[in-house]
Write a protein that holds these residues in place. Sequence first.
Motif, PDB file in Angstrom:
ATOM      1  N   GLU A 142       0.859  -1.259   0.139  1.00 43.37           N
ATOM      2  CA  GLU A 142      -0.034   0.031   0.087  1.00 43.37           C
ATOM      3  C   GLU A 142       0.951   1.185  -0.006  1.00 43.37           C
ATOM      4  OE1 GLU A 142      -3.168   0.232   2.829  1.00 43.37           O
ATOM      5  OE2 GLU A 142      -3.857  -1.994   2.044  1.00 43.37           O
ATOM      6  N   VAL A 143       1.866   1.298   0.759  1.00 40.14           N
ATOM      7  CA  VAL A 143       2.900   2.356   0.836  1.00 40.14           C
ATOM      8  C   VAL A 143       3.436   2.667  -0.716  1.00 40.14           C
ATOM      9  CG1 VAL A 143       5.266   3.140   1.437  1.00 40.14           C
ATOM     10  CG2 VAL A 143       3.398   2.424   2.998  1.00 40.14           C
ATOM     11  N   LYS A 144       3.756   1.430  -1.280  1.00 40.09           N
ATOM     12  CA  LYS A 144       4.337   1.987  -2.502  1.00 40.09           C
ATOM     13  C   LYS A 144       3.254   2.356  -3.669  1.00 40.09           C
ATOM     14  CE  LYS A 144       8.282  -1.247  -2.339  1.00 40.09           C
ATOM     15  NZ  LYS A 144       9.012  -2.430  -2.815  1.00 40.09           N
ATOM     16  N   GLN A 145       2.010   1.782  -3.287  1.00 40.43           N
ATOM     17  CA  GLN A 145       0.828   2.214  -4.355  1.00 40.43           C
ATOM     18  C   GLN A 145       0.549   3.742  -4.259  1.00 40.43           C
ATOM     19  OE1 GLN A 145      -2.308  -0.378  -3.203  1.00 40.43           O
ATOM     20  NE2 GLN A 145      -1.582  -2.105  -4.798  1.00 40.43           N
ATOM     21  N   ILE A 146       0.403   4.207  -2.809  1.00 40.31           N
ATOM     22  CA  ILE A 146       0.412   5.377  -2.707  1.00 40.31           C
ATOM     23  C   ILE A 146       1.514   6.471  -3.036  1.00 40.31           C
ATOM     24  CG2 ILE A 146      -0.062   7.310  -0.625  1.00 40.31           C
ATOM     25  CD1 ILE A 146      -1.382   4.844   0.741  1.00 40.31           C
ATOM     26  N   ALA A 147       2.693   6.013  -2.869  1.00 42.31           N
ATOM     27  CA  ALA A 147       3.856   6.717  -3.313  1.00 42.31           C
ATOM     28  C   ALA A 147       3.799   6.882  -4.840  1.00 42.31           C
ATOM     29  CB  ALA A 147       5.054   6.102  -2.796  1.00 42.31           C
ATOM     30  N   ALA A 148       3.422   5.745  -5.514  1.00 44.86           N
ATOM     31  CA  ALA A 148       3.619   5.953  -7.008  1.00 44.86           C
ATOM     32  C   ALA A 148       2.552   6.821  -7.598  1.00 44.86           C
ATOM     33  CB  ALA A 148       3.364   4.458  -7.740  1.00 44.86           C
ATOM     34  N   ALA A 149       1.377   6.734  -6.854  1.00 50.36           N
ATOM     35  CA  ALA A 149       0.371   7.913  -7.258  1.00 50.36           C
ATOM     36  C   ALA A 149       0.583   9.248  -7.123  1.00 50.36           C
ATOM     37  CB  ALA A 149      -0.864   7.424  -6.673  1.00 50.36           C
ATOM     38  N   PHE A 154       2.317  14.493  -9.021  1.00 49.65           N
ATOM     39  CA  PHE A 154       2.927  15.806  -8.423  1.00 49.65           C
ATOM     40  C   PHE A 154       4.568  15.936  -8.811  1.00 49.65           C
ATOM     41  CE2 PHE A 154      -0.484  14.895  -5.539  1.00 49.65           C
ATOM     42  CZ  PHE A 154      -1.323  15.903  -5.627  1.00 49.65           C
ATOM     43  N   GLY A 155       4.904  14.956  -9.666  1.00 50.30           N
ATOM     44  CA  GLY A 155       6.296  14.942 -10.138  1.00 50.30           C
ATOM     45  C   GLY A 155       7.266  14.778  -9.056  1.00 50.30           C
ATOM     46  N   LEU A 156       7.067  13.863  -8.048  1.00 49.06           N
ATOM     47  CA  LEU A 156       7.987  13.575  -6.887  1.00 49.06           C
ATOM     48  C   LEU A 156       8.648  12.030  -7.050  1.00 49.06           C
ATOM     49  CD1 LEU A 156       5.617  14.838  -4.043  1.00 49.06           C
ATOM     50  CD2 LEU A 156       7.360  16.054  -5.281  1.00 49.06           C
ATOM     51  N   ALA A 202       6.492  14.935   0.492  1.00 49.73           N
ATOM     52  CA  ALA A 202       6.456  16.533   0.519  1.00 49.73           C
ATOM     53  C   ALA A 202       7.965  17.118   0.670  1.00 49.73           C
ATOM     54  CB  ALA A 202       5.416  16.945   1.465  1.00 49.73           C
ATOM     55  N   HIS A 203       8.529  16.140   1.615  1.00 48.81           N
ATOM     56  CA  HIS A 203       9.932  16.577   2.093  1.00 48.81           C
ATOM     57  C   HIS A 203      10.810  16.405   0.811  1.00 48.81           C
ATOM     58  CE1 HIS A 203       9.404  17.566   6.041  1.00 48.81           C
ATOM     59  NE2 HIS A 203       9.013  16.355   6.608  1.00 48.81           N
ATOM     60  N   LEU A 204      10.591  15.756  -0.072  1.00 50.24           N
ATOM     61  CA  LEU A 204      11.323  15.772  -1.594  1.00 50.24           C
ATOM     62  C   LEU A 204      11.455  17.136  -2.102  1.00 50.24           C
ATOM     63  CD1 LEU A 204       9.907  12.396  -2.905  1.00 50.24           C
ATOM     64  CD2 LEU A 204      12.195  12.786  -1.662  1.00 50.24           C
ATOM     65  N   ARG A 205      10.273  17.951  -1.856  1.00 53.47           N
ATOM     66  CA  ARG A 205      10.189  19.338  -2.162  1.00 53.47           C
ATOM     67  C   ARG A 205      10.778  20.282  -1.376  1.00 53.47           C
ATOM     68  NH1 ARG A 205       6.676  20.936  -6.241  1.00 53.47           N
ATOM     69  NH2 ARG A 205       7.139  18.648  -7.142  1.00 53.47           N
ATOM     70  N   VAL A 206      10.263  19.976  -0.068  1.00 52.06           N
ATOM     71  CA  VAL A 206      10.576  21.007   1.013  1.00 52.06           C
ATOM     72  C   VAL A 206      11.188  20.226   2.021  1.00 52.06           C
ATOM     73  CG1 VAL A 206      10.060  23.045   2.615  1.00 52.06           C
ATOM     74  CG2 VAL A 206       8.586  22.458   0.121  1.00 52.06           C
ATOM     75  N   ARG A 207      12.277  20.603   2.490  1.00 50.97           N
ATOM     76  CA  ARG A 207      13.034  19.593   3.447  1.00 50.97           C
ATOM     77  C   ARG A 207      12.428  20.123   5.134  1.00 50.97           C
ATOM     78  NH1 ARG A 207      14.776  15.174   2.590  1.00 50.97           N
ATOM     79  NH2 ARG A 207      15.805  15.223   4.778  1.00 50.97           N
ATOM     80  N   SER A 208      12.353  21.274   5.344  1.00 51.58           N
ATOM     81  CA  SER A 208      11.994  21.714   6.692  1.00 51.58           C
ATOM     82  C   SER A 208      10.345  21.495   6.684  1.00 51.58           C
ATOM     83  CB  SER A 208      12.239  23.081   6.941  1.00 51.58           C
ATOM     84  OG  SER A 208      11.397  24.163   5.908  1.00 51.58           O
TER      85      SER A 208
END
Length: 254
Positions: A142-149, A154-156, A202-208
Amino acid sequence: MTYALRIGRTEIAYELRRSATASERRITVTPGHVEVLALSTDDDDDIAGFLDRKRKWLFDTVREMDRAIGGRHVVPRFMTGSKIPYRGRKMPLTVRRSDGERIEIAYRNGFLVDLPAWAGTDADRLVASELKLWLKQRARREVKQIAAAYGRRFGLAPRSIRVGDFATGWGSCGVEGNILVNWHMIFAPRRVLEYVVAHEMAHLRVRSHGPEFWSFLSSIYPAWESAKQWLDSHETTLSAEFLTVSSGSMKDDE
C-alpha cells in the motif's frame, strides 16, 4: 449439507461443501464446526474414502479444539475470537486446523488462518509470526501504491521507498530522497497511512517543517490535518509491539 462421521464411540458432525474450482479435498476444523471440502466430481465413495484416511487426524484435531475451549482462560491470544488491529479497526481472527501442508492467511471482513497439522502446540507463535509477515507485506504494497500515485501526480521521485520497523516515528525522508515508513501504519485507517506517505513525499520538495512545507502538503493532500489528529490521538497504541497492540485498546475509526 450436514452429515456425521462416527469414530469409535464419538460422532463428529461435519458440513459438506463441494467446489468446482478446488484442486484437492480438504478438511478445516474450528471450535464447534468441521467443514469437508470435496470436489464437484466426487461421489459418495470418494468422500467416504477420503474421510476414512483422515479419521485419526480429524479425531485428534477435534479433541484438541475441545480442550482449548475448555481451558479458554489459558488459551493464547492468537486464536479464534481474537481481534487484530487493521486499518483503524479491530478485525476478528478465525484460526482453523487444516489438513493442508502450508499455513494460509486470507482476509474477508476478518482474518482467516489455516494451520496444518505440523503446527502442533506452537500454534500461537506461528499465527502471530505469519500475521505479522502478512501485515508487513500489505503495508509495503500500500505504501508503494500511494507513493507511486503521488509521484505521478506531483512529479515527486524518491530514490527508494521502504517499509520497516521504527523505534519512534512514523516515517522519514533522508537527504538523498530515501523514504522509510513504519509498517505499524497498517494498523491505522488508510487515509492516515496516506497522510504519512504524502508527508514524506512532500519533503522531497521542502526539507523543513516551515510554512512552505505545510502549504505544499496542503496542496497535495488537503485532508492532512484530520489524519494527523487521528495519528496523534492513537500514537501510544499504534506504536506498541504487535503482541501488545493485538490485545490492547485501540479504538475503531469513526
